[in-house]
Design an enzyme around this catalytic site. Structure first.
Site, PDB file in Angstrom:
ATOM      1  N   HIS A  16       0.568  -1.172   0.000  1.00 19.71           N
ATOM      2  CA  HIS A  16      -0.301   0.110  -0.161  1.00 19.71           C
ATOM      3  C   HIS A  16       1.093   1.277   0.232  1.00 19.71           C
ATOM      4  O   HIS A  16       0.821   2.188  -0.777  1.00 19.71           O
ATOM      5  CB  HIS A  16      -0.793  -0.090   0.834  1.00 19.71           C
ATOM      6  N   LYS A  40     -19.202  -4.092   8.522  1.00 23.18           N
ATOM      7  CA  LYS A  40     -18.283  -5.339   8.362  1.00 23.18           C
ATOM      8  C   LYS A  40     -17.380  -4.847   9.981  1.00 23.18           C
ATOM      9  O   LYS A  40     -15.958  -5.179  10.298  1.00 23.18           O
ATOM     10  CB  LYS A  40     -16.923  -5.582   7.619  1.00 23.18           C
ATOM     11  N   ARG A  93      -1.548  -6.600  -7.258  1.00 22.53           N
ATOM     12  CA  ARG A  93      -0.792  -7.735  -7.435  1.00 22.53           C
ATOM     13  C   ARG A  93      -0.704  -8.518  -8.463  1.00 22.53           C
ATOM     14  O   ARG A  93       0.395  -9.063  -8.453  1.00 22.53           O
ATOM     15  CB  ARG A  93      -0.646  -8.100  -6.274  1.00 22.53           C
ATOM     16  N   SER A 131      -3.007  -7.534   3.573  1.00 21.51           N
ATOM     17  CA  SER A 131      -2.814  -6.994   4.969  1.00 21.51           C
ATOM     18  C   SER A 131      -3.520  -8.263   5.707  1.00 21.51           C
ATOM     19  O   SER A 131      -3.404  -8.490   6.403  1.00 21.51           O
ATOM     20  CB  SER A 131      -4.927  -5.878   5.055  1.00 21.51           C
TER      21      SER A 131
END
Length: 165
Positions: A16, A40, A93, A131
């Site tokens: 990031h 969430k 990615r 992450s």
């Protein structure tokens, strides 16, 4: 030009941060927009304001003067209209990221001020970092200091010590 780099950033990792630094060299103003999603709440390790603060610390340490951090909820295209930005920056990615991001880019163009999406390829040395992986390694006591900015490493240590890893 003002661009927005949106994401959950839970937590911010070097992939990031590489995108943030590269975008800051390409554009006059970069807003890192942290997603708030109350539905969430139990999914996140860090609350939105904690994520904002981690990113602010990393940006300050790198002296990125044209980067700011904000948070948002709801549709990204609506946020883009609200902050008067027309370009979304996304890091990629792998091909699997591209497929998902391509769909979102097309959807975002249907709303708001029809923002464009610019993809920045992840630097090879960070293309494997996510992450989810960072959190998993940290939860098991692994050293993530080579995968995350110092602000993230410190926040992970503090958070996991309070919740028992």
């Amino acid at each position: 030009m003002h661009v927005v780099y949106p994401g959950s950033f839970d937590p911010l990792h070097n992939g990031h941060f590489d995108v943030i630094q590269r975008a800051s060299r390409l554009f006059g103003k970069v807003t890192v927009a942290v997603l708030e999603n109350p539905s969430k709440r139990n999914f996140w390790l860090f609350a939105p304001q904690e994520r904002v603060e981690i990113i602010r610390q990393a940006i300050a340490a790198a002296r990125l003067t044209n980067v700011e951090v904000d948070s948002f909820h709801g549709l990204l295209a609506e946020y883009m209209r609200r902050v008067n930005a027309r370009v979304i920056v996304k890091g990629l990615r792998a091909v699997s990221d591209y497929e998902t991001e391509l769909q979102m880019a097309h959807l975002n163009r249907q709303y708001g001020n029809h923002p464009e999406t610019l993809f920045i390829m992840a630097a090879t040395r960070w293309s494997f970092v996510s992450s989810t992986m960072v959190k998993e390694i940290a939860r098991y006591g692994g050293d993530v200091s080579k995968l995350v900015p110092p602000a993230t490493a410190e926040a992970l240590r503090a958070k996991l010590s309070t919740i028992g890893g």
